[in-house]
Design a protein around this motif. Structure first.
Motif, PDB file in Angstrom:
ATOM      1  N   LYS A 143     -10.229   5.963  30.786  1.00 35.81           N
ATOM      2  CA  LYS A 143     -10.994   4.722  30.980  1.00 35.81           C
ATOM      3  C   LYS A 143     -12.200   4.558  30.044  1.00 35.81           C
ATOM      4  CE  LYS A 143     -10.608   2.328  34.413  1.00 35.81           C
ATOM      5  NZ  LYS A 143      -9.933   1.022  34.616  1.00 35.81           N
ATOM      6  N   ASP A 144     -12.898   5.672  29.744  1.00 38.18           N
ATOM      7  CA  ASP A 144     -14.134   5.563  28.954  1.00 38.18           C
ATOM      8  C   ASP A 144     -13.872   4.997  27.551  1.00 38.18           C
ATOM      9  OD1 ASP A 144     -15.488   6.574  31.072  1.00 38.18           O
ATOM     10  OD2 ASP A 144     -15.939   8.536  30.192  1.00 38.18           O
ATOM     11  N   ASN A 145     -14.799   4.153  27.097  1.00 37.39           N
ATOM     12  CA  ASN A 145     -14.694   3.508  25.763  1.00 37.39           C
ATOM     13  C   ASN A 145     -13.325   2.841  25.563  1.00 37.39           C
ATOM     14  OD1 ASN A 145     -17.283   4.538  25.021  1.00 37.39           O
ATOM     15  ND2 ASN A 145     -16.322   6.530  24.608  1.00 37.39           N
ATOM     16  N   GLY A 146     -12.902   2.135  26.567  1.00 41.42           N
ATOM     17  CA  GLY A 146     -11.585   1.487  26.516  1.00 41.42           C
ATOM     18  C   GLY A 146     -10.530   2.410  27.084  1.00 41.42           C
ATOM     19  N   GLY A 147     -10.433   3.627  26.541  1.00 40.30           N
ATOM     20  CA  GLY A 147      -9.480   4.611  27.052  1.00 40.30           C
ATOM     21  C   GLY A 147      -8.036   4.237  26.786  1.00 40.30           C
ATOM     22  N   ILE A 148      -7.133   5.185  27.007  1.00 36.99           N
ATOM     23  CA  ILE A 148      -5.717   4.924  26.707  1.00 36.99           C
ATOM     24  C   ILE A 148      -5.116   3.861  27.635  1.00 36.99           C
ATOM     25  CG2 ILE A 148      -5.391   7.269  25.791  1.00 36.99           C
ATOM     26  CD1 ILE A 148      -3.834   7.975  28.337  1.00 36.99           C
ATOM     27  N   MET A 149      -5.748   3.654  28.811  1.00 40.67           N
ATOM     28  CA  MET A 149      -5.227   2.650  29.740  1.00 40.67           C
ATOM     29  C   MET A 149      -5.419   1.227  29.209  1.00 40.67           C
ATOM     30  SD  MET A 149      -6.149   4.216  33.529  1.00 40.67           S
ATOM     31  CE  MET A 149      -4.792   3.529  34.455  1.00 40.67           C
ATOM     32  N   ALA A 150      -6.329   1.090  28.237  1.00 46.25           N
ATOM     33  CA  ALA A 150      -6.582  -0.236  27.645  1.00 46.25           C
ATOM     34  C   ALA A 150      -5.713  -0.489  26.416  1.00 46.25           C
ATOM     35  CB  ALA A 150      -8.057  -0.354  27.275  1.00 46.25           C
ATOM     36  N   VAL A 151      -4.969   0.522  25.965  1.00 48.15           N
ATOM     37  CA  VAL A 151      -4.101   0.380  24.785  1.00 48.15           C
ATOM     38  C   VAL A 151      -2.899  -0.501  25.121  1.00 48.15           C
ATOM     39  CG1 VAL A 151      -2.599   1.636  23.172  1.00 48.15           C
ATOM     40  CG2 VAL A 151      -4.796   2.625  23.867  1.00 48.15           C
ATOM     41  N   ASP A 152      -2.543  -1.400  24.198  1.00 54.63           N
ATOM     42  CA  ASP A 152      -1.383  -2.273  24.408  1.00 54.63           C
ATOM     43  C   ASP A 152      -0.118  -1.431  24.594  1.00 54.63           C
ATOM     44  OD1 ASP A 152      -2.857  -4.577  24.198  1.00 54.63           O
ATOM     45  OD2 ASP A 152      -2.497  -4.839  22.046  1.00 54.63           O
ATOM     46  N   GLY A 153       0.636  -1.786  25.613  1.00 54.34           N
ATOM     47  CA  GLY A 153       1.895  -1.070  25.878  1.00 54.34           C
ATOM     48  C   GLY A 153       1.700   0.300  26.508  1.00 54.34           C
ATOM     49  N   TYR A 154       0.496   0.549  27.073  1.00 50.85           N
ATOM     50  CA  TYR A 154       0.177   1.852  27.696  1.00 50.85           C
ATOM     51  C   TYR A 154       1.219   2.257  28.745  1.00 50.85           C
ATOM     52  CZ  TYR A 154      -1.873   4.647  31.489  1.00 50.85           C
ATOM     53  OH  TYR A 154      -2.067   5.560  32.497  1.00 50.85           O
ATOM     54  N   ALA A 155       1.500   1.333  29.690  1.00 49.28           N
ATOM     55  CA  ALA A 155       2.425   1.643  30.791  1.00 49.28           C
ATOM     56  C   ALA A 155       3.822   1.985  30.269  1.00 49.28           C
ATOM     57  CB  ALA A 155       2.497   0.476  31.770  1.00 49.28           C
ATOM     58  N   ASP A 156       4.287   1.231  29.275  1.00 51.62           N
ATOM     59  CA  ASP A 156       5.619   1.491  28.690  1.00 51.62           C
ATOM     60  C   ASP A 156       5.641   2.837  27.962  1.00 51.62           C
ATOM     61  OD1 ASP A 156       6.736  -0.884  29.593  1.00 51.62           O
ATOM     62  OD2 ASP A 156       6.074  -2.018  27.829  1.00 51.62           O
ATOM     63  N   THR A 157       4.558   3.141  27.251  1.00 49.42           N
ATOM     64  CA  THR A 157       4.470   4.418  26.529  1.00 49.42           C
ATOM     65  C   THR A 157       4.514   5.600  27.503  1.00 49.42           C
ATOM     66  OG1 THR A 157       3.112   3.369  24.826  1.00 49.42           O
ATOM     67  CG2 THR A 157       3.079   5.775  24.901  1.00 49.42           C
ATOM     68  N   MET A 158       3.864   5.420  28.659  1.00 45.87           N
ATOM     69  CA  MET A 158       3.768   6.509  29.642  1.00 45.87           C
ATOM     70  C   MET A 158       5.086   6.747  30.395  1.00 45.87           C
ATOM     71  SD  MET A 158       0.819   7.898  29.348  1.00 45.87           S
ATOM     72  CE  MET A 158       0.676   8.900  30.823  1.00 45.87           C
ATOM     73  N   LYS A 159       6.029   5.812  30.267  1.00 49.62           N
ATOM     74  CA  LYS A 159       7.314   5.972  30.963  1.00 49.62           C
ATOM     75  C   LYS A 159       8.077   7.214  30.501  1.00 49.62           C
ATOM     76  CE  LYS A 159       8.231   1.220  32.425  1.00 49.62           C
ATOM     77  NZ  LYS A 159       9.079   0.013  32.245  1.00 49.62           N
ATOM     78  N   GLN A 160       7.759   7.687  29.290  1.00 49.34           N
ATOM     79  CA  GLN A 160       8.419   8.910  28.805  1.00 49.34           C
ATOM     80  C   GLN A 160       8.032  10.126  29.653  1.00 49.34           C
ATOM     81  OE1 GLN A 160       6.637  10.712  25.107  1.00 49.34           O
ATOM     82  NE2 GLN A 160       5.441   8.806  25.063  1.00 49.34           N
ATOM     83  N   LEU A 188       1.258  13.726  24.911  1.00 49.27           N
ATOM     84  CA  LEU A 188       0.282  12.685  25.263  1.00 49.27           C
ATOM     85  C   LEU A 188      -0.656  12.420  24.091  1.00 49.27           C
ATOM     86  CD1 LEU A 188      -0.708  10.899  27.692  1.00 49.27           C
ATOM     87  CD2 LEU A 188      -2.360  12.707  28.185  1.00 49.27           C
ATOM     88  N   ARG A 189      -1.069  13.479  23.416  1.00 50.62           N
ATOM     89  CA  ARG A 189      -1.927  13.328  22.232  1.00 50.62           C
ATOM     90  C   ARG A 189      -1.208  12.551  21.132  1.00 50.62           C
ATOM     91  NH1 ARG A 189      -4.086  18.900  20.101  1.00 50.62           N
ATOM     92  NH2 ARG A 189      -4.986  17.474  18.564  1.00 50.62           N
ATOM     93  N   ASN A 190       0.057  12.871  20.933  1.00 46.95           N
ATOM     94  CA  ASN A 190       0.847  12.199  19.896  1.00 46.95           C
ATOM     95  C   ASN A 190       1.107  10.735  20.235  1.00 46.95           C
ATOM     96  OD1 ASN A 190       1.003  14.569  18.401  1.00 46.95           O
ATOM     97  ND2 ASN A 190       2.914  15.219  19.376  1.00 46.95           N
ATOM     98  N   ALA A 191       1.222  10.445  21.553  1.00 49.07           N
ATOM     99  CA  ALA A 191       1.486   9.069  21.998  1.00 49.07           C
ATOM    100  C   ALA A 191       0.269   8.171  21.796  1.00 49.07           C
ATOM    101  CB  ALA A 191       1.916   9.069  23.464  1.00 49.07           C
ATOM    102  N   PHE A 192      -0.938   8.785  21.846  1.00 51.33           N
ATOM    103  CA  PHE A 192      -2.176   8.012  21.685  1.00 51.33           C
ATOM    104  C   PHE A 192      -3.073   8.721  20.651  1.00 51.33           C
ATOM    105  CE2 PHE A 192      -0.604   7.337  25.994  1.00 51.33           C
ATOM    106  CZ  PHE A 192      -0.543   5.948  26.057  1.00 51.33           C
ATOM    107  N   PRO A 193      -2.689   8.646  19.363  1.00 49.58           N
ATOM    108  CA  PRO A 193      -3.409   9.376  18.304  1.00 49.58           C
ATOM    109  C   PRO A 193      -4.886   9.030  18.200  1.00 49.58           C
ATOM    110  CG  PRO A 193      -1.860   7.764  17.372  1.00 49.58           C
ATOM    111  CD  PRO A 193      -1.553   7.875  18.828  1.00 49.58           C
ATOM    112  N   ALA A 194      -5.258   7.808  18.541  1.00 48.35           N
ATOM    113  CA  ALA A 194      -6.663   7.401  18.442  1.00 48.35           C
ATOM    114  C   ALA A 194      -7.545   8.180  19.431  1.00 48.35           C
ATOM    115  CB  ALA A 194      -6.799   5.900  18.696  1.00 48.35           C
TER     116      ALA A 194
END
Length: 338
Positions: A143-160, A188-194
């Motif tokens: 959540k902090d500083n936007g966090g991965i939950m704010a990334v577009d397509g977060y829910a779809d990416t997490m389905k893996q 998880l790191r590779n899915a959200f490199p930022a």
């Protein structure tokens, strides 16, 4: 109904558990496993008066057992006779009164203890939701500083990492990610490199807090031949010993014709096996809680049994009757004042 009773108790226990973890962290031993064991001991010691009453009832039931058995045998062939059944109930009640025991005494003790134990189970099942230090490490990249939950397509990416999981729910995401293996953390790191560095730092801190003697308390032991398999094995063994010690303290002969005795004998073997099997597929921390509970309960039972054995059955009965009489006198006085 379950949530209405258990969750408020879990919230209070979780708050105290978090304070304990903070205190341990201040002493530089902020480890989940250490906190689980210490908190289990504290809770069991707080419940000691209930354990003493429960064990006293067990001793008294052992003394009463022959008389109750004789009454049951007396009316064995009169089950369809309503008057005979009423007489049986009266005679049984008289035996309980003779020994100063309430027929509902054992049930009351269980009703008091069960919600506390279930609430404790709830806390240890969802540890990161109750320990603020752990939760903040997840919030840092969720959540902090936007966090991965704010990334577009977060829910779809997490389905893996799980198709039928609500990854948009923060508590659910924390609970599930907490179980991740090292490979999944890397994925998880590779899915959200930022957010790779933040995820890596959080993972390192969580690993330090969750790992004890090479076992990660947040992960499921599984069926593999790893050090973690000791958790389900010890969960089963310690519970077997706990039940064995509790039954040994009853000083009653096992009557194979008695359905209750046969049921207790079966429970002694089935319950530990179930605990071991379940502990394989739940976080190791929960299995550690079962181990700590069984060990502490065994020690408590041994000391209580020694005390009551030294006291003797006659003295236990005498004191219990005196206590019952004092309670009745006090109740009568209160009623007379009103």
């Amino acid at each position: 109904m379950f949530n209405a009773i258990i969750m408020p108790i879990a919230k209070v226990l979780g708050y105290i558990f978090n304070l304990l973890f903070e205190a341990l962290s201040f002493l530089h031993i902020g480890n989940v496993a250490v906190a689980i064991v210490l908190f289990t001991i504290i809770v069991k010691l707080c419940m000691l008066p209930l354990s003493i009453k429960q064990q006293k009832l067990t001793k008294l039931n052992a003394v009463m057992s022959p008389e109750i058995k004789a009454i049951n045998a007396k009316y064995k062939d009169k089950r369809n006779d309503q008057n005979a059944m009423m007489k049986m109930q009266e005679e049984t009640k008289a035996v309980y009164e003779k020994y100063g025991v309430s027929q509902m005494g054992g049930c009351v003790q269980m009703l008091i203890q069960m919600p506390i134990l279930l609430a404790l189970y709830q806390v240890f099942r969802f540890i990161p939701l109750y320990i603020s230090q752990l939760k903040n490490l997840f919030i840092a990249f969720l959540k902090d500083n936007g966090g991965i939950m704010a990334v577009d397509g977060y829910a779809d990416t997490m389905k893996q990492f799980g198709e039928n999981i609500d990854w948009t729910n923060v508590d659910t995401a924390i609970t599930e990610i907490n179980k991740f293996s090292a490979d999944k953390w890397e994925a998880l790191r590779n899915a959200f490199p930022a957010f790779s560095d933040t995820i890596a730092n959080s993972h390192a801190s969580l690993e330090h807090m969750n790992t004890f003697l090479g076992i990660n308390m947040s992960q499921e032991p599984g069926f593999g031949f790893t050090l973690a398999i000791l958790i389900p094995i010890l969960a089963g063994v310690t519970q077997f010993i706990s039940v064995k010690v509790a039954q040994a303290g009853q000083n009653t002969e096992v009557d194979d014709d008695n359905p209750m005795a046969a049921s207790m004998k079966m429970t002694m073997y089935i319950m530990p096996l179930m605990s071991a099997f379940i502990a394989i597929s739940v976080p190791a921390g929960l299995g550690l809680y079962w181990i700590a509970t069984a060990v502490v309960q065994t020690i408590i039972t041994v000391f209580i049994n020694r005390y009551y054995d030294k006291l003797g059955a006659d003295e236990i009965v005498k004191r219990n009757v005196e206590k019952r009489n004092r309670s009745e006198e006090h109740t009568s006085e209160l009623q007379s004042h009103h």
